[in-house]
Design a protein around this motif. Structure first.
Motif, PDB file in Angstrom:
ATOM      1  N   LYS A  78       0.830  -1.203   0.000  1.00 58.42           N
ATOM      2  CA  LYS A  78       0.000   0.000   0.000  1.00 58.42           C
ATOM      3  C   LYS A  78       0.869   1.260   0.000  1.00 58.42           C
ATOM      4  O   LYS A  78       0.608   2.209  -0.741  1.00 58.42           O
ATOM      5  N   LYS A  79       1.933   1.261   0.804  1.00 59.76           N
ATOM      6  CA  LYS A  79       2.819   2.431   0.864  1.00 59.76           C
ATOM      7  C   LYS A  79       3.600   2.605  -0.437  1.00 59.76           C
ATOM      8  O   LYS A  79       3.854   3.737  -0.858  1.00 59.76           O
ATOM      9  N   ASP A  82       1.237   4.262  -2.735  1.00 58.91           N
ATOM     10  CA  ASP A  82       1.110   5.683  -2.406  1.00 58.91           C
ATOM     11  C   ASP A  82       2.283   6.472  -2.990  1.00 58.91           C
ATOM     12  O   ASP A  82       2.105   7.558  -3.549  1.00 58.91           O
ATOM     13  N   TYR A  83       3.486   5.912  -2.867  1.00 61.02           N
ATOM     14  CA  TYR A  83       4.690   6.553  -3.412  1.00 61.02           C
ATOM     15  C   TYR A  83       4.605   6.656  -4.937  1.00 61.02           C
ATOM     16  O   TYR A  83       4.925   7.700  -5.514  1.00 61.02           O
ATOM     17  N   LYS A  85       1.914   6.710  -6.868  1.00 56.44           N
ATOM     18  CA  LYS A  85       0.886   7.670  -7.276  1.00 56.44           C
ATOM     19  C   LYS A  85       1.309   9.106  -6.978  1.00 56.44           C
ATOM     20  O   LYS A  85       1.041  10.022  -7.754  1.00 56.44           O
ATOM     21  N   LYS A  86       1.973   9.307  -5.826  1.00 57.54           N
ATOM     22  CA  LYS A  86       2.416  10.651  -5.447  1.00 57.54           C
ATOM     23  C   LYS A  86       3.434  11.198  -6.450  1.00 57.54           C
ATOM     24  O   LYS A  86       3.413  12.378  -6.793  1.00 57.54           O
TER      25      LYS A  86
END
Length: 127
Positions: A78-79, A82-83, A85-86
């Motif tokens: 998940k993290k 997030d990275y 997509k960011k």
């Protein structure tokens, strides 16, 4: 010919009556089955698999992206997402592909991977 037609006409209603009898019996049996289905057994609450929730320590290269604290494999993935997509690392033409930047290239081992390979790669970088 007339005699053959009369005999066939006499046999037809008798066959129809015999066929109708089992159908009536089946209709009577159906409500009993419905009554049994009316009281289903209660299902127990679904329990999560403990292996998914076991905290794993990320490798040094993976820790740069997700942090160094032990966390479940699901949180690591998940993290990473997030990275990705960011920083806009999904390929613009084929969204299933992930482009590696300076931090992800040592983890991936190549410039671009498929999103389906992500879990396999994470598995190599956690203990």
């Amino acid at each position: 010919m007339a005699k053959a037609a009369k005999k066939a006409a006499k046999k037809a209603p008798a066959k129809a009556a015999k066929k109708a009898a089992p159908k009536k019996a089946a209709k009577k049996a159906a409500p009993k089955k419905a009554a049994k289905k009316a009281a289903p057994k209660k299902k127990s609450a679904r329990k999560p698999n403990a292996a998914f929730m076991a905290p794993l320590t990320p490798s040094a290269t993976l820790a740069e992206v997700v942090g160094s604290k032990p966390m479940p494999r699901t949180e690591v993935v998940k993290k990473i997402w997030d990275y990705i997509k960011k920083n806009g690392l999904q390929d613009k033409n084929n969204r299933r592909m992930i482009n590696a930047d300076a931090k992800l290239k040592p983890i991936f081992g190549k410039d671009q991977i498929s999103m389906f390979e992500l879990a396999k790669i994470v598995n190599k970088h956690v203990k």
